[in-house]
Write an enzyme that holds these catalytic residues in place. Structure first.
Site, PDB file in Angstrom:
ATOM      1  N   ASP A  94      36.843  19.588  20.522  1.00 34.01           N
ATOM      2  CA  ASP A  94      38.175  19.965  20.993  1.00 34.01           C
ATOM      3  C   ASP A  94      39.057  18.738  21.214  1.00 34.01           C
ATOM      4  O   ASP A  94      38.555  17.648  21.535  1.00 34.01           O
ATOM      5  CB  ASP A  94      38.087  20.735  22.317  1.00 34.01           C
ATOM      6  CG  ASP A  94      37.311  22.030  22.182  1.00 34.01           C
ATOM      7  OD1 ASP A  94      37.173  22.518  21.043  1.00 34.01           O
ATOM      8  OD2 ASP A  94      36.865  22.550  23.222  1.00 34.01           O
ATOM      9  N   ARG A  95      40.335  18.955  21.070  1.00 36.16           N
ATOM     10  CA  ARG A  95      41.300  17.871  21.314  1.00 36.16           C
ATOM     11  C   ARG A  95      41.150  17.320  22.730  1.00 36.16           C
ATOM     12  O   ARG A  95      41.224  16.110  22.951  1.00 36.16           O
ATOM     13  CB  ARG A  95      42.724  18.407  21.105  1.00 36.16           C
ATOM     14  CG  ARG A  95      43.813  17.383  21.330  1.00 36.16           C
ATOM     15  CD  ARG A  95      45.183  18.005  21.137  1.00 36.16           C
ATOM     16  NE  ARG A  95      46.251  17.031  21.297  1.00 36.16           N
ATOM     17  CZ  ARG A  95      47.546  17.304  21.212  1.00 36.16           C
ATOM     18  NH1 ARG A  95      47.932  18.538  20.948  1.00 36.16           N
ATOM     19  NH2 ARG A  95      48.434  16.365  21.369  1.00 36.16           N
TER      20      ARG A  95
END
Length: 314
Positions: free
Chosen positions: A143-144
């Site tokens: 995930d970012r």
């Protein structure tokens, strides 16, 4: 306007490159260079194969010696800003590199690839600064908002081999997370299916649902604080947002998780050292090297901001 000059280079054509037209090969290698410039340097003889001029229709053969001249390109101001930002955050975070793999300690807040309103990610940056890298692909994604280990393949054979290990669940990953509440010692495994739902705000979110895909996560307590618990987490499967969705479902969301968390609980533990990020980190990975067959164990240290934040907890 900002310009960047790519230095002259020589490429020896191998079996992975053959049977491509030279113009198509260069367009793939130099995606940021206008096609008109590519055709111009071929037409004027600045691109040479085996020291000879060639036409755009020339097809590459194994053993060819391709010489490419210095090329000056224009970089947009917005892109220049992104490149500088990524350079500061990535070049000093390489954990391991050889001819087959590149492993980095990705900072929180940087996407792994473009998409969903993001025009630039880790993979686009690395391809931009390494235009002569014939192959560079993400082995997996994180995930970012999550920091930590990210693996990229530098050869197609390495990518295929790593994906096979993922399918066969031979890769062991450990994440470190700070969750709200006192995690029960008896809760060592969550095995609940996850279903992806697209919300009205165009965000996607994973929910526990009988029609979802199998998801299995293992947990181990590292340290318990007064109102939070530091965890080692081992995902057996690799579903989107798996750790975040599983911990939230059990009533112990990860601290400062804007999508699955609890902002009221977050406010209770904020102090002078505010990490301003999701407290989830891909800490280590154990896998078989796709070429040598040796077992590799790689660790990504926690950032200074997280370590300092943890010191403030009681």
């Amino acid at each position: 306007m900002t310009y960047k000059t790519l230095s002259a280079s020589i490429i020896y054509i191998n079996k992975d490159m053959i049977n491509q037209r030279i113009d198509n090969f260069l367009k793939k290698k130099f995606k940021n260079i206008p096609k008109s410039m590519i055709y111009r340097i071929i037409r004027t003889g600045k691109v040479r194969i085996n020291k000879k001029r060639i036409k755009p229709s020339y097809k590459l053969k194994i053993g060819d010696n391709l010489k490419i001249p210095p090329i000056k390109i224009l970089i947009e101001e917005k892109k220049q800003f992104c490149i500088k930002k990524y350079e500061e955050n990535l070049l000093n975070h390489i954990l391991y590199e050889d001819n087959y793999l590149l492993v980095i300690n990705k900072p929180s807040g940087i996407a792994v690839h473009a998409g969903s309103g993001i025009s630039f990610g880790v993979i686009e940056y690395l391809r931009d600064i390494r235009p002569l890298e014939k192959f560079l692909e993400l082995v997996h994604r994180i995930d970012r908002e999550t920091s930590g280990i990210l693996i990229l393949a530098k050869k197609r054979t390495a990518l295929i081999a790593m994906h096979q290990q993922i399918r066969e669940k031979k890769i062991i990953k450990e994440y470190i997370a700070l969750v709200h509440g006192i995690w029960p010692h008896s809760l060592k495994k969550i095995s609940k299916p996850l279903l992806k739902i697209h919300l009205k705000n165009k965000q996607k979110k994973m929910f526990i649902h009988n029609h979802g895909k199998t998801a299995e996560t293992y947990f181990q307590i590292r340290k318990q604080y007064s109102f939070t618990t530091l965890m080692s987490i081992f995902p057996k499967t690799g579903r989107t947002h798996q750790i975040r969705a599983h911990t939230s479902h059990e009533g112990h969301p990860i601290c400062f998780d804007e999508r699955y968390g609890n902002s009221n609980l977050d406010k209770l533990i904020k102090n002078k050292i505010n990490p301003k990020r999701l407290l989830l980190h891909a800490f280590s990975i154990n896998f078989i090297h796709p070429k040598s067959g040796n077992m590799l164990y790689i660790k990504a240290p926690l950032s200074v901001s997280i370590r300092n934040f943890l010191k403030t907890l009681v």
